[in-house]
Design an enzyme around this catalytic site. Structure first.
Site, short mmCIF file in Angstrom:
data_model
loop_
_atom_site.label_atom_id
_atom_site.label_comp_id
_atom_site.label_asym_id
_atom_site.label_seq_id
_atom_site.Cartn_x
_atom_site.Cartn_y
_atom_site.Cartn_z
N GLU A 262 0.82 -1.20 0.00
CA GLU A 262 0.00 0.00 0.00
C GLU A 262 0.86 1.26 0.00
OE1 GLU A 262 -4.15 -1.35 2.03
OE2 GLU A 262 -2.46 -1.18 3.38
N CYS B 70 3.59 8.60 1.17
CA CYS B 70 3.98 7.68 2.24
C CYS B 70 4.19 6.31 1.59
CB CYS B 70 2.86 7.65 3.28
SG CYS B 70 3.12 6.49 4.61
N CYS C 87 5.46 -6.71 7.58
CA CYS C 87 6.54 -6.31 8.50
C CYS C 87 6.73 -7.41 9.53
CB CYS C 87 6.18 -5.01 9.22
SG CYS C 87 7.55 -4.38 10.24
N CYS D 50 4.94 -5.00 16.09
CA CYS D 50 4.43 -4.01 17.06
C CYS D 50 2.94 -4.27 17.26
CB CYS D 50 4.67 -2.59 16.56
SG CYS D 50 6.43 -2.27 16.25
N CYS E 170 -0.01 -2.04 15.62
CA CYS E 170 0.14 -1.69 14.20
C CYS E 170 -0.48 -2.78 13.32
CB CYS E 170 1.62 -1.53 13.87
SG CYS E 170 1.98 -1.38 12.11
N CYS F 292 -1.56 6.38 9.72
CA CYS F 292 -0.38 5.71 10.28
C CYS F 292 -0.75 4.41 10.96
CB CYS F 292 0.29 6.61 11.31
SG CYS F 292 1.43 7.75 10.60
N1 SAH Z 1 8.33 0.61 10.59
C1 SAH Z 1 8.57 2.01 10.67
C2 SAH Z 1 7.80 2.82 9.66
C3 SAH Z 1 6.41 2.38 9.31
S1 SAH Z 1 5.22 2.63 10.58
C4 SAH Z 1 8.28 2.50 12.08
O1 SAH Z 1 7.69 1.76 12.85
O2 SAH Z 1 8.70 3.62 12.39
C5 SAH Z 1 4.97 4.38 10.49
C6 SAH Z 1 4.53 5.02 11.80
O3 SAH Z 1 3.20 4.60 12.15
C7 SAH Z 1 5.40 4.64 12.97
O4 SAH Z 1 5.72 5.78 13.73
C8 SAH Z 1 4.49 3.70 13.74
O5 SAH Z 1 4.85 3.62 15.09
C9 SAH Z 1 3.17 4.35 13.53
N2 SAH Z 1 2.02 3.50 13.87
C10 SAH Z 1 1.92 2.17 13.73
N3 SAH Z 1 0.70 1.75 14.12
C11 SAH Z 1 0.02 2.84 14.52
C12 SAH Z 1 -1.30 3.05 15.01
N4 SAH Z 1 -2.15 2.05 15.15
N5 SAH Z 1 -1.66 4.31 15.31
C13 SAH Z 1 -0.79 5.36 15.14
N6 SAH Z 1 0.45 5.22 14.65
C14 SAH Z 1 0.86 3.98 14.35
FE1 SF4 Z 2 6.57 -2.71 11.48
FE2 SF4 Z 2 4.33 -1.48 12.19
FE3 SF4 Z 2 6.25 -1.81 13.99
FE4 SF4 Z 2 6.61 -0.06 11.98
S1 SF4 Z 2 5.08 0.06 13.62
S2 SF4 Z 2 8.06 -1.62 12.72
S3 SF4 Z 2 5.49 -1.13 10.33
S4 SF4 Z 2 5.08 -3.47 12.98
#
Ligand code: SAH
Ligand code: SF4
Length: 338
Positions: free
Chosen positions: A89, A102, A109, A113, A116, A330
């Site tokens: 995406e 973006c 991934c 996390c 996410c 995000c």
């Molecule tokens: N993997 C990288 C970049 C992709 S995620 C990272 O984690 O930084 C991009 C951003 O979205 C990151 O700051 C991540 O912490 C944030 N993010 C992920 N899940 C989210 C959520 N449910 N609500 C708000 N931000 C989120």
């Molecule tokens: Fe991967 Fe989502 Fe964690 Fe970024 S926030 S490292 S995309 S699992």
């Protein structure tokens, strides 16, 4: 066979020569695709027959599965499908005079996390530099505003695919003409990757996703914290700021009652000392995902958190959400077969 945006300048030159065409056609092709950022079929200074040959020799890496619009059509999200079936995406955010793309650095991934959507779905495969550049240019084709910024905040962890991401940054800088400081690499804290970025020639912007001021809480949200604890991540980020002379930013998703209390703000400010140019925290309300029960903090709580940081000398910005209605915000990107 190479793909349209994986082919470098020299490869375009070689292809034109192989097709028995004069050199100036190679210049028109490169200038049209990159300087003017137009789709191949819109390069009307190149004869139709040659465009047909080039389209066959330089296929796109992705077909469009779906395209969704939101926020009065100023936000667009593509779900792309690669030939091998991998889904990715990309989000375009248009403003009055410019646009930000973006991009995804991986299909899925592996970092897991908890909050996410990409992390909840797991890892599929790495993306190539050409696939990353293609995301930017195809989004540009749909945007009347010039794409000025690219953020690696889509699917995947860019510093777990560091070779392709650095190559893509070089090409976005050299070929697409984006300024290095307008390329933002966001990482969850892959320390060796931050070190690679520190050695990288371009002064791209580094964003580190923190979400917690201490290891105990951060481990619950970001499993990678067990491998690279907060102190190591912050030391690597400090070294980056020092070497590049650039301010590092930090992402913090505010989760009601979990990481958004006044004592969290105070502890966070206490950790973000010693950064050249100061530390800058972007506060984002948590976006809803299917696999995580936490709730977004309310606006008052986030404002108080920002005030707490500022009082302690840390810059803070509260970010507005875009694309929530089409799961383009995000952390909401998660390729799924419709
Ligand atoms: N993997 C990288 C970049 C992709 S995620 C990272 O984690 O930084 C991009 C951003 O979205 C990151 O700051 C991540 O912490 C944030 N993010 C992920 N899940 C989210 C959520 N449910 N609500 C708000 N931000 C989120
Ligand atoms: Fe991967 Fe989502 Fe964690 Fe970024 S926030 S490292 S995309 S699992």
């Amino acid at each position: 066979m190479t793909t349209r945006y994986a082919a470098r300048h020299s490869e375009l030159d070689a292809l034109i020569a192989t097709l028995g065409e004069p050199d100036y056609r190679a210049r028109q092709l490169y200038e049209g695709l990159y300087g003017q950022r137009r789709p191949l079929e819109a390069l009307t200074n190149i004869p139709k027959a040659l465009l047909g040959l080039l389209a066959a020799e330089l296929p796109l890496a992705f077909t469009i599965d779906t395209l969704q619009l939101a926020d009065d059509d100023t936000t667009a999200k593509w779900l792309w499908r690669a030939v091998d079936g991998a889904q990715v995406e990309t989000v375009l955010m248009r403003y009055s005079a410019r646009a930000t793309v973006c991009v995804s650095a991986q299909a899925g991934c592996a970092m897991g996390c908890t909050f996410c959507a990409t992390g909840q779905a797991g890892f599929e495969r790495q993306l190539s530099a050409g696939e990353i550049v293609e995301q930017v240019l195809r989004a540009q084709h749909a945007s009347p505003q010039r794409v000025s910024n690219v953020v690696f905040m889509g699917m995947g962890e860019p510093l777990a695919n560091v070779d392709a991401v650095l190559d893509a940054c070089t090409r976005l800088h050299d070929d697409v003409g984006l300024s290095a400081r307008h390329l933002t690499v966001s990482t969850v804290g892959v320390v060796p990757g931050i070190e690679r970025l520190t050695e990288f020639e371009l002064p791209v912007t580094l964003a580190v996703s923190l979400h917690a001021p201490d290891d105990v809480l951060r481990e619950q949200l970001v499993p990678l914290n067990r491998r690279y604890p907060l102190a190591a991540v912050l030391d690597a980020a400090r070294a980056y700021a020092e070497r590049k002379g650039r301010r590092v930013s930090f992402e913090y998703a505010c989760i009601s009652g979990v990481n958004d209390l006044p004592h969290h703000a105070a502890a966070l400010a206490g950790r973000l000392t010693g950064f050249r140019g100061g530390a800058h925290v972007n506060l984002i309300p948590l976006n809803d995902t299917a696999g995580y029960p936490g709730r977004p903090s309310d606006a008052g709580r986030i404002a108080a958190f920002a005030d707490g940081l500022r009082t302690a000398g840390v810059q803070a910005t509260v970010r507005r959400n875009r694309g929530t209605t089409i799961d383009a915000a995000c952390g909401q990107l998660r390729a799924r077969t419709p």
